[in-house]
Structures are given as structure tokens and as C-alpha cells.
Design a protein around this motif. Structure first.
Motif, mmCIF file in Angstrom:
data_model
loop_
_atom_site.group_PDB
_atom_site.id
_atom_site.type_symbol
_atom_site.label_atom_id
_atom_site.label_comp_id
_atom_site.label_asym_id
_atom_site.label_seq_id
_atom_site.Cartn_x
_atom_site.Cartn_y
_atom_site.Cartn_z
ATOM 1 N N PHE A 1 0.831 -1.191 0.000
ATOM 2 C CA PHE A 1 0.000 0.000 0.000
ATOM 3 C C PHE A 1 0.875 1.255 0.000
ATOM 4 C CE2 PHE A 1 -3.086 -2.893 2.236
ATOM 5 C CZ PHE A 1 -4.010 -2.919 1.209
ATOM 6 N N SER A 2 0.396 2.291 -0.696
ATOM 7 C CA SER A 2 1.081 3.579 -0.649
ATOM 8 C C SER A 2 0.766 4.261 0.677
ATOM 9 C CB SER A 2 0.617 4.459 -1.812
ATOM 10 O OG SER A 2 -0.736 4.873 -1.617
ATOM 11 N N PRO A 3 1.575 5.252 1.084
ATOM 12 C CA PRO A 3 1.291 5.969 2.338
ATOM 13 C C PRO A 3 -0.122 6.561 2.372
ATOM 14 C CG PRO A 3 3.493 6.485 1.584
ATOM 15 C CD PRO A 3 2.849 5.679 0.493
ATOM 16 N N LEU A 4 -0.609 7.073 1.253
ATOM 17 C CA LEU A 4 -1.942 7.669 1.228
ATOM 18 C C LEU A 4 -3.026 6.602 1.358
ATOM 19 C CD1 LEU A 4 -3.299 10.399 1.052
ATOM 20 C CD2 LEU A 4 -3.406 10.161 -1.436
ATOM 21 N N GLN A 5 -2.806 5.420 0.805
ATOM 22 C CA GLN A 5 -3.766 4.330 0.973
ATOM 23 C C GLN A 5 -3.859 3.911 2.440
ATOM 24 O OE1 GLN A 5 -1.992 1.706 -2.053
ATOM 25 N NE2 GLN A 5 -4.010 1.567 -3.019
ATOM 26 N N VAL A 6 -2.717 3.854 3.110
ATOM 27 C CA VAL A 6 -2.712 3.492 4.534
ATOM 28 C C VAL A 6 -3.473 4.538 5.346
ATOM 29 C CG1 VAL A 6 -1.272 3.046 6.556
ATOM 30 C CG2 VAL A 6 -0.540 2.222 4.308
ATOM 31 N N ILE B 1 -20.891 7.042 8.299
ATOM 32 C CA ILE B 1 -21.159 6.781 6.875
ATOM 33 C C ILE B 1 -20.442 7.789 5.991
ATOM 34 C CG2 ILE B 1 -22.962 6.733 5.122
ATOM 35 C CD1 ILE B 1 -24.847 5.660 7.358
ATOM 36 N N VAL B 2 -20.554 9.070 6.343
ATOM 37 C CA VAL B 2 -19.865 10.096 5.553
ATOM 38 C C VAL B 2 -18.355 9.888 5.613
ATOM 39 C CG1 VAL B 2 -19.398 12.572 5.348
ATOM 40 C CG2 VAL B 2 -21.717 11.772 5.837
ATOM 41 N N GLY B 3 -17.855 9.554 6.801
ATOM 42 C CA GLY B 3 -16.420 9.314 6.951
ATOM 43 C C GLY B 3 -15.936 8.156 6.101
ATOM 44 N N PHE B 4 -16.732 7.087 6.031
ATOM 45 C CA PHE B 4 -16.326 5.949 5.202
ATOM 46 C C PHE B 4 -16.357 6.306 3.718
ATOM 47 C CE2 PHE B 4 -17.505 2.169 2.686
ATOM 48 C CZ PHE B 4 -16.310 1.478 2.827
ATOM 49 N N ILE B 5 -17.377 7.038 3.294
ATOM 50 C CA ILE B 5 -17.454 7.449 1.886
ATOM 51 C C ILE B 5 -16.224 8.290 1.509
ATOM 52 C CG2 ILE B 5 -18.726 8.874 0.236
ATOM 53 C CD1 ILE B 5 -21.296 8.035 1.709
ATOM 54 N N LEU B 6 -15.859 9.230 2.359
ATOM 55 C CA LEU B 6 -14.668 10.040 2.100
ATOM 56 C C LEU B 6 -13.412 9.170 2.063
ATOM 57 C CD1 LEU B 6 -15.402 13.123 4.408
ATOM 58 C CD2 LEU B 6 -15.574 13.030 1.907
ATOM 59 N N SER B 7 -13.325 8.203 2.990
ATOM 60 C CA SER B 7 -12.169 7.303 3.035
ATOM 61 C C SER B 7 -12.083 6.465 1.769
ATOM 62 C CB SER B 7 -12.265 6.381 4.261
ATOM 63 O OG SER B 7 -12.364 7.110 5.448
ATOM 64 N N ILE C 1 -8.575 7.313 -5.070
ATOM 65 C CA ILE C 1 -7.664 8.279 -5.666
ATOM 66 C C ILE C 1 -6.217 7.826 -5.460
ATOM 67 C CG2 ILE C 1 -6.797 10.648 -5.504
ATOM 68 C CD1 ILE C 1 -9.645 11.492 -4.736
ATOM 69 N N ALA C 2 -5.923 7.358 -4.237
ATOM 70 C CA ALA C 2 -4.565 6.906 -3.933
ATOM 71 C C ALA C 2 -4.181 5.702 -4.777
ATOM 72 C CB ALA C 2 -4.452 6.574 -2.450
ATOM 73 N N SER C 3 -5.144 4.803 -5.015
ATOM 74 C CA SER C 3 -4.873 3.635 -5.850
ATOM 75 C C SER C 3 -4.646 4.033 -7.312
ATOM 76 C CB SER C 3 -6.063 2.656 -5.777
ATOM 77 O OG SER C 3 -6.283 2.234 -4.438
ATOM 78 N N ALA C 4 -5.379 5.043 -7.753
ATOM 79 C CA ALA C 4 -5.267 5.466 -9.153
ATOM 80 C C ALA C 4 -3.923 6.131 -9.439
ATOM 81 C CB ALA C 4 -6.398 6.422 -9.507
ATOM 82 N N ILE C 5 -3.419 6.906 -8.459
ATOM 83 C CA ILE C 5 -2.154 7.613 -8.675
ATOM 84 C C ILE C 5 -0.958 6.771 -8.262
ATOM 85 C CG2 ILE C 5 -3.276 9.856 -8.385
ATOM 86 C CD1 ILE C 5 -2.150 10.027 -5.605
#
Length: 468
Positions: A397-402, A451-457, A463-467
Motif C-alpha cells: 500500500f502507498s502511504p496515502l492508501q494506509v 457513513i460520511v467518513g467511510f465514503i470520504l475514506s 484516488i490513492a490507488s489510481a495515482i
């Protein structure tokens, strides 16, 4: 608890049945039979311990395990916060500050102004301590504005909760970051962004609408009696603002030194230095509040020409009304502690960890279910982090994914606060709500935050996976 003696051990299904049954019994005792929440929580805790197989000789230690730790954390903060609140309230300072705030933002945006101030205060200060310190201002603004008290008060509670759950230096995200090896600086940056977004969506947009459903008068828990009427001195706004900022500055001092120490190779030696350790002590939350209470006595009491006997009477009068708050909150911790020592949360988390869900989904669900099972957000977050640490370490995992995974666990740990959570009872008592009203407002609010927190996560993880 290492010395816990069991007469029998239940499997995961049996533990879940015990937990669900215990919550149902508690609801029936309080809502149908009108048993006082403190007694109902104690009775249910004893029954749950026995049903889960805890030997009679170990029942009392199981009860005190959660009660003592919760009471130890809450009692000092609530008592000192109530004293400070009573000083500010009876001096007229709360009303002066409330009037000034309303003059600045207008009556229609008074709740927003309060919640924004709470969001800023919530960065360095824990949820319960911040809420107690803010309560006299919330009460004063609500009396001035009129209308729905909850629509004014709930957004501020959401602000404190959002900061406490998502943003370091609060203990949950810090502990989770350490366990899974997340970059603490990145966690703080992302956590602050998440906290602000969740505060706005849930605190500003949703909470006032839920609060409008109930017509609850402003609680009188911090109001003075006739003996205290001579304490009023109409202090200036900068004086009251200074008293509110003092504990925050001291706590930030502690936080800053701890953060600096964590980045140094000589961390232990730096933190053990005499000057540094003394400054850190001044910034410990109970000590910071104690200093502020003493300063308030000088500024609002002796400095305003009040007699020592009157100051002592005002301070003492703050303690009686909060006894119910402290005891019920401690009993909520007792119930959650019993559920914890029976292993309900761990059993569910282990089972869910073996299902094979995507890592970020599993991290969220484990934290959420542990939270529902035993009540403590910090325990839910650290449990989820401990279970996910091996998976994260074995993956690329990248740092942002973690960081996204840490945020997902934080979101799960806040969700759907209910009767086994000491914070549920703290909000219930300070906001003057019964259990049904608290379930219909605070529980739904905390669920929406999750729920909102999970959606944002999940978006961040994508995004982290894409980059890469």
C-alpha cells in the motif's frame, strides 16, 4: 482482565446473543419501567456478566474494570469543567459572550457560530472536556436566541466529536497510526480535512434538523441559586475569551512538546528533561482545567471584589448537579467494560477479519461492529488497527492508501453511539434528553458521521490507488 474467572465460555454466536439481549433489557428497564439509568445500567451489567459465564467472584472486578477507568477519566474533567462553567455563568460572563457572538453572526447563525468555535476548540481538547467547557456558552446562546435548544447544541457536539475521532493529537487516530505504521503528519492533514467536511455535512446541515424534532428546554445544570446572585460582575468579553483559551493554550503546549519529542532521536531524554516534563504536566487536560479554574477565581472572584466565602460557595454549588452526569456516564462505561471483558468485540472482529472483504471495507466494518458491541470508540479503533496491521504490512500500500484505511477505521469507531457508550450518556445528561430522544438524535448523528467518513475514506483510497 488477567484474573477473570469463567464458569463457561460462549462462542461468537452466544456472545452476540448475550450482547443483544443485554441492550434489549436495558432499553426495557429505562423506557418501559422508568428505572433510573444508573440503576438500570448496573443491573444490566451484572446480568450480562453472569450470562456470559463470568464467575460470581469475578463479577465485581468486571464491573469496576469499566466503571473505574471511565469515572477516573470523566470525573476530573466534568468536575473542573463544571466549576469553570459555573464561575463564567454566575458572573454573567456567559451571557456577555453570548450577546457578543450573536451581535457578530446574528441570531439565525448563532448555532453555526457556536459549532465553528467548538471545531477550533476541539483540535487540542478531548470531546468530553471541550463539551463541558463550552456548555455555559451554549446554554446562554440558546436562552438568548430561543427556539429549539438541540438545534443550537448538537452542532457543537458534532464539532468536538469530529475532531476527537479523526484528527491527531487525539488518542484514537494516533494509536491507530502507530499500530499500522501510517505517516502521522499525513494522518493529521487528512484527518483535519475529514473533520471539517463531516462537521459541515452532519453538524451544520443535519444536526439542527434532527434537533428540531424535540422541544427540550435549556438545562439548568449550570444555573446558580439565590445565594450566588451577588457573584455577578458583568465581565468584559476579552476576559471570558481569555479564560476559554487558557486551557487550550496549555493543552496545545503539551501536544506540541509531545509532537516535537516524537520526531527526535533522543525522544525519551527530551521528554524526561525537567523543564519539558514540567511544561507537559501543565498541559495535561485535568491540570490545565485546574489552573483555569484557579485563574477564574482570581479574575471573576477576588479581582472583582467578591468574598472568599462566596467564591467557595459558587465553586461548591457546581458539583451537586453533575453527580448524576458523572455516575450515569461511569455506569455506561461499566456496561461497555463488561461487554469488553467478555470478549464480544474481539470475537466478532476476528470472525469478520477472516471473511475476505476488501481491506478498507473490512477495516471500517471491524471498527464499526466492535464499537456497536462494546461502546468505546478508542477501543474499537485500536482493535481494528491491530487486526489490520498484519494485512497492511504484507501488502504494497502507498502511504496515502494506509491513511485512507486509518480514516475508514476512525469512521467505523464513531458510528451509532448507543447505551453502552459513556459519551452517549454524557450528551444525554448535559443536553437534558431522555434515552429515547438521545437515540433518535445523537445515535443517528454519530451513524451519519460514520457513513460520511467511510465514503470520504473510500474516495481517498480510490484516488490513492489510481495515482499509485
Amino acid at each position: 482482565m488477567d484474573d477473570l474467572v469463567l464458569n463457561w465460555e460462549l462462542d461468537t454466536a452466544g456472545l452476540l446473543i448475550v450482547a443483544v439481549s443485554a441492550v434489549a433489557v436495558l432499553l426495557i428497564l429505562i423506557m418501559a419501567f422508568k428505572v433510573h439509568a444508573f440503576l438500570a445500567l448496573m443491573i444490566t451489567s451484572i446480568g450480562t456478566a453472569l450470562a456470559a459465564g463470568i464467575a460470581p467472584a469475578s463479577v465485581l472486578p468486571a464491573l469496576t474494570f469499566g466503571f473505574n477507568s471511565t469515572l477516573g477519566n470523566v470525573m476530573l474533567l466534568v468536575a473542573l469543567g463544571a466549576m469553570l462553567g459555573r464561575m463564567i455563568e454566575t458572573s454573567g460572563g456567559a451571557q456577555v459572550l453570548a450577546d457578543k457572538m450573536i451581535d457578530l453572526v446574528g441570531e439565525k447563525r448563532a448555532g453555526f457560530g457556536l459549532s465553528l468555535a467548538s471545531l477550533l476548540m476541539g483540535f487540542p481538547i478531548f470531546f468530553d472536556a471541550g463539551l463541558v467547557v463550552m456548555m455555559p456558552i451554549i446554554y446562554a446562546v440558546a436562552r438568548r436566541v430561543g427556539g429549539s435548544f438541540l438545534s443550537i447544541a448538537l452542532p457543537s457536539a458534532v464539532a468536538f466529536s469530529a475532531m476527537h475521532i479523526f484528527a491527531p493529537p487525539h488518542p484514537g487516530p494516533v494509536a491507530a497510526s502507530g499500530i499500522v505504521g501510517a505517516d502521522i503528519g499525513l494522518v493529521m492533514l487528512v484527518g483535519l480535512v475529514f473533520a471539517v467536511i463531516i462537521w459541515y455535512l452532519v453538524g451544520v446541515l443535519l444536526a439542527p434538523r434532527l434537533g428540531m424534532r424535540f422541544d427540550i428546554p435549556v438545562p439548568d445544570i449550570l444555573e446558580g441559586d439565590k445565594d450566588e446572585m451577588g457573584f455577578s460582575s458583568s465581565p468584559r468579553v476579552p476576559t471570558i475569551v481569555g479564560l476559554l483559551l487558557l486551557p487550550l493554550i496549555l493543552i496545545l503546549l503539551n501536544t506540541g512538546l509531545n509532537t516535537i519529542g516524537s520526531t527526535r532521536p533522543d525522544k525519551d531524554a527530551f521528554l524526561a528533561d525537567g523543564v519539558v516534563s514540567t511544561l507537559r504536566l501543565l498541559g495535561e487536560t485535568p491540570i490545565a482545567l485546574l489552573i483555569t479554574v484557579i485563574v477564574s477565581m482570581f479574575v471573576l472572584g477576588w479581582g472583582a471584589g467578591k468574598k472568599g466565602t462566596l467564591i467557595e460557595k459558587v465553586a461548591d454549588s457546581a458539583l451537586g448537579p453533575i453527580c448524576s452526569v458523572v455516575l450515569v456516564t461511569g455506569a455506561g462505561g461499566m456496561f461497555g467494560g463488561v461487554l469488553r471483558v467478555t470478549g464480544i468485540g474481539d470475537a466478532v472482529a476476528d470472525s469478520l477479519n477472516n471473511v475476505g472483504l476488501p481491506v478498507i471495507v473490512a477495516a471500517y466494518l471491524i471498527a464499526q461492529i466492535v464499537r456497536l458491541a462494546q461502546g468505546s470508540a478508542t477501543v474499537a479503533l485500536t482493535t481494528a488497527a491491530s487486526l489490520m496491521a498484519g494485512v497492511i504490512a504484507a501488502s504494497d500500500f502507498s502511504p496515502l492508501q494506509v491513511v485512507a484505511i486509518v480514516m475508514a477505521m476512525s469512521a467505523g469507531s464513531v458510528g451509532f453511539s448507543h447505551v453502552n457508550d459513556s459519551g452517549f450518556w454524557l450528551v444525554s445528561r448535559f443536553f437534558g434528553m431522555d434515552m429515547k430522544q438521545t437515540l433518535a438524535t445523537w445515535t443517528l448523528i454519530q451513524g451519519a458521521m460514520a457513513i460520511v467518513g467511510f465514503i470520504l475514506s473510500y474516495i481517498l483510497y480510490g484516488i490513492a490507488s489510481a495515482i499509485g
